[in-house]
Design a protein around this motif. Sequence first.
Motif, short mmCIF file in Angstrom:
data_model
loop_
_atom_site.label_atom_id
_atom_site.label_comp_id
_atom_site.label_asym_id
_atom_site.label_seq_id
_atom_site.Cartn_x
_atom_site.Cartn_y
_atom_site.Cartn_z
N ASP A 81 0.83 -1.21 0.00
CA ASP A 81 0.00 0.00 0.00
C ASP A 81 0.86 1.25 0.00
O ASP A 81 0.52 2.26 -0.64
N LEU A 82 2.00 1.21 0.71
CA LEU A 82 2.90 2.36 0.74
C LEU A 82 3.43 2.65 -0.67
O LEU A 82 3.55 3.82 -1.07
N LYS A 83 3.72 1.61 -1.42
CA LYS A 83 4.21 1.78 -2.78
C LYS A 83 3.14 2.45 -3.65
O LYS A 83 3.44 3.36 -4.43
N LYS A 84 1.88 2.02 -3.48
CA LYS A 84 0.78 2.60 -4.28
C LYS A 84 0.55 4.06 -3.91
O LYS A 84 0.29 4.91 -4.77
N VAL A 85 0.61 4.36 -2.61
CA VAL A 85 0.44 5.74 -2.16
C VAL A 85 1.57 6.61 -2.69
O VAL A 85 1.36 7.75 -3.12
N THR A 86 2.80 6.08 -2.68
CA THR A 86 3.96 6.83 -3.20
C THR A 86 3.76 7.16 -4.67
O THR A 86 4.01 8.29 -5.11
N GLN A 87 3.29 6.19 -5.44
CA GLN A 87 3.04 6.43 -6.87
C GLN A 87 1.98 7.51 -7.07
O GLN A 87 2.09 8.35 -7.96
N LYS A 88 0.95 7.49 -6.22
CA LYS A 88 -0.12 8.49 -6.31
C LYS A 88 0.41 9.88 -5.98
O LYS A 88 0.09 10.87 -6.66
N VAL A 89 1.24 9.98 -4.94
CA VAL A 89 1.81 11.28 -4.54
C VAL A 89 2.68 11.83 -5.67
O VAL A 89 2.62 13.03 -5.98
N ILE A 90 3.49 10.98 -6.29
CA ILE A 90 4.35 11.42 -7.39
C ILE A 90 3.49 11.92 -8.55
O ILE A 90 3.79 12.95 -9.16
N ALA A 91 2.42 11.19 -8.86
CA ALA A 91 1.53 11.59 -9.95
C ALA A 91 0.87 12.94 -9.65
O ALA A 91 0.77 13.81 -10.52
N LEU A 92 0.44 13.12 -8.40
CA LEU A 92 -0.16 14.40 -8.01
C LEU A 92 0.87 15.53 -8.05
O LEU A 92 0.56 16.65 -8.44
N GLY A 93 2.10 15.21 -7.65
CA GLY A 93 3.17 16.21 -7.68
C GLY A 93 3.45 16.69 -9.08
O GLY A 93 3.85 17.84 -9.29
N ASP A 94 3.25 15.84 -10.08
CA ASP A 94 3.42 16.26 -11.46
C ASP A 94 2.33 17.24 -11.89
O ASP A 94 2.52 18.04 -12.80
N LYS A 95 1.16 17.17 -11.22
CA LYS A 95 0.02 17.98 -11.62
C LYS A 95 -0.10 19.28 -10.83
O LYS A 95 -0.56 20.29 -11.34
N LYS A 96 0.28 19.25 -9.53
CA LYS A 96 0.11 20.45 -8.71
C LYS A 96 1.40 20.76 -7.99
O LYS A 96 2.25 19.90 -7.84
N GLU A 97 1.52 21.97 -7.51
CA GLU A 97 2.79 22.44 -6.97
C GLU A 97 3.22 21.67 -5.75
O GLU A 97 4.38 21.34 -5.59
N ARG A 98 2.32 21.42 -4.82
CA ARG A 98 2.74 20.72 -3.60
C ARG A 98 1.61 19.89 -3.05
O ARG A 98 0.42 20.21 -3.20
N VAL A 99 1.99 18.81 -2.41
CA VAL A 99 1.07 17.95 -1.67
C VAL A 99 1.46 18.09 -0.20
O VAL A 99 2.64 18.04 0.13
N THR A 100 0.49 18.27 0.69
CA THR A 100 0.81 18.48 2.10
C THR A 100 0.62 17.20 2.91
O THR A 100 -0.05 16.26 2.46
N LYS A 101 1.20 17.21 4.09
CA LYS A 101 1.03 16.08 5.01
C LYS A 101 -0.45 15.85 5.29
O LYS A 101 -0.90 14.70 5.39
N GLU A 102 -1.21 16.95 5.40
CA GLU A 102 -2.64 16.83 5.71
C GLU A 102 -3.43 16.20 4.57
O GLU A 102 -4.55 15.72 4.78
N ASP A 103 -2.86 16.22 3.36
CA ASP A 103 -3.52 15.57 2.22
C ASP A 103 -3.43 14.04 2.29
O ASP A 103 -4.22 13.34 1.65
N LEU A 104 -2.44 13.53 3.02
CA LEU A 104 -2.14 12.09 2.98
C LEU A 104 -3.32 11.18 3.32
O LEU A 104 -3.54 10.19 2.63
N PRO A 105 -4.08 11.46 4.40
CA PRO A 105 -5.21 10.56 4.68
C PRO A 105 -6.18 10.44 3.52
O PRO A 105 -6.71 9.36 3.24
N TYR A 106 -6.41 11.55 2.81
CA TYR A 106 -7.32 11.52 1.67
C TYR A 106 -6.72 10.71 0.51
O TYR A 106 -7.42 9.97 -0.18
#
Length: 497
Positions: free
Chosen positions: A344-369
């Motif tokens: 699951d950590l690997k899948k979440v990491t891939q999602k964060v990287i994909a979001l990082g390509d689209k928006k400037e920053r992802v916050t710690k508070e975004d992680l649960p979502y």
Amino acid sequence: MDTTLRDGEQTSGVSFSSSEKLTLAQLLLDELKVDRIEVASARVSDGELLAVQKITEWAAETNNLDRVEVLTFTDGGISLDWMEKAGAKVQNLLTKGSLNHLKYQLKKTPEEHFSDIAAIFSSAKQKGYTNNIYLEDWSNGMRNSKEYVFQFLDFLATQPVKRILLPDTLGILTHTETFSFISEIVKRYPNLHFDFHGHNDYDLGVANVMEAVKAGCHGLHLTVNGMGERAGNAPMASTIAVINDFLPEVTISANETALHKVSKLVSAFTGFRIPANKPIVGDNVFTQTAGIHADGDNKNNLYFNDLLPERFGQKRKYALGKTSGKANIQKNLQDLGLTLNDEDLKKVTQKVIALGDKKERVTKEDLPYIISDVLDSQEYLNKVMVKSYVLTHSKGLKPSTTIAIEIDGEVHEANAQGDGQFDAFINAIKKVYRIKKMSFPNLIDYAVRIPPGSNSDALCETSITWEKNAKEFTTRGLDSDQTVSAIKATEKMLNII
């Protein structure tokens, strides 16, 4: 000495109100624990007079009056009368520290200038005031008219003056010159007290301050966030860190842990944002972005240095984005009290990287979502895909949506209007489902959330509850755009049914 309230206020576009000046004066002396504060220039305005009156009233009540200083002028004693009205007791008299300034601005001889200064000092002494003196353009004086500077200092050695203030008014000094000039002066006048007042035009403010201390100067003039005219003054936070870490023989009273608080307040009062990469007080300076750095911190703090964030009232953070690795995400999950298995950590990491390509920053508070979205997405097969859509919203016209949706490999297009963009999107989907004679569930609840304290670019989670065949179920969508997150939640629903 902090001069944020005087020299820092010369930052273009900055003006403190009287209440702001009082608040900062109290914070600088009581919490940051600087030794002295320069709070104003005499004769500037009625508002300046009121501000100094408020500060001196408080300072008198708290036995701090001798730590509050005012810039005065060689004006025949008019500034001293202003000080009396303001309740101040310490003057920093502005005089000419270079022959060039004396000749072309005052058009006086050195002897005439010294005579004016002696008269002001004598009058101030009679009033019970403390005398300090600025030698304006002193740095150019040392470069181009050193004999005049020494003539001036010889005169001051005979006067009732407590501190001689040496400003690099135009920010022209190199660190080698700073050391050389101050060393020469301190050796020549061992019984006089010298302050160094550095500016930052070449970004050498901190380096010059460091060399001034090494050369034996007795005081420093600094401003919070490096506020000041042109490129500003030598910055308080960096200077304190440099002295504490690299000049152990020097002891200062300043409280490092208050630096971040004071810095933020000055930023709020002035409207001048602190650059994210500004040393000590910037938002990014204790943030690791690269995954390899977070991994190194897990392995014996390999990427730590002596600038530990806790020293300055801050905390180390691990940024989330396209350069994030599993270590960054694990660090943030630890802060949130969350754990994930490796898959699951690997899948979440891939999602964060994909979001990082689209928006400037992802916050710690975004992680649960993000976790919720990723784990939820594993529960169905993707048989329905919203291939594309156009959302329109114009003043005076009903919102409309055109969609292309693929169902079991077949693409359908439809257009519809609605009371809002998402309503128009749902109506377009319903058109397709009616043509295919497929049933569509009822939407019975719609909730939107963003992480607490987030900005307008925050990730947005939309949770929609549907009802079909007397059963309720909920789907969630995640995106930085609210309508898009609702569309993603809808796409999940279409696959589930």
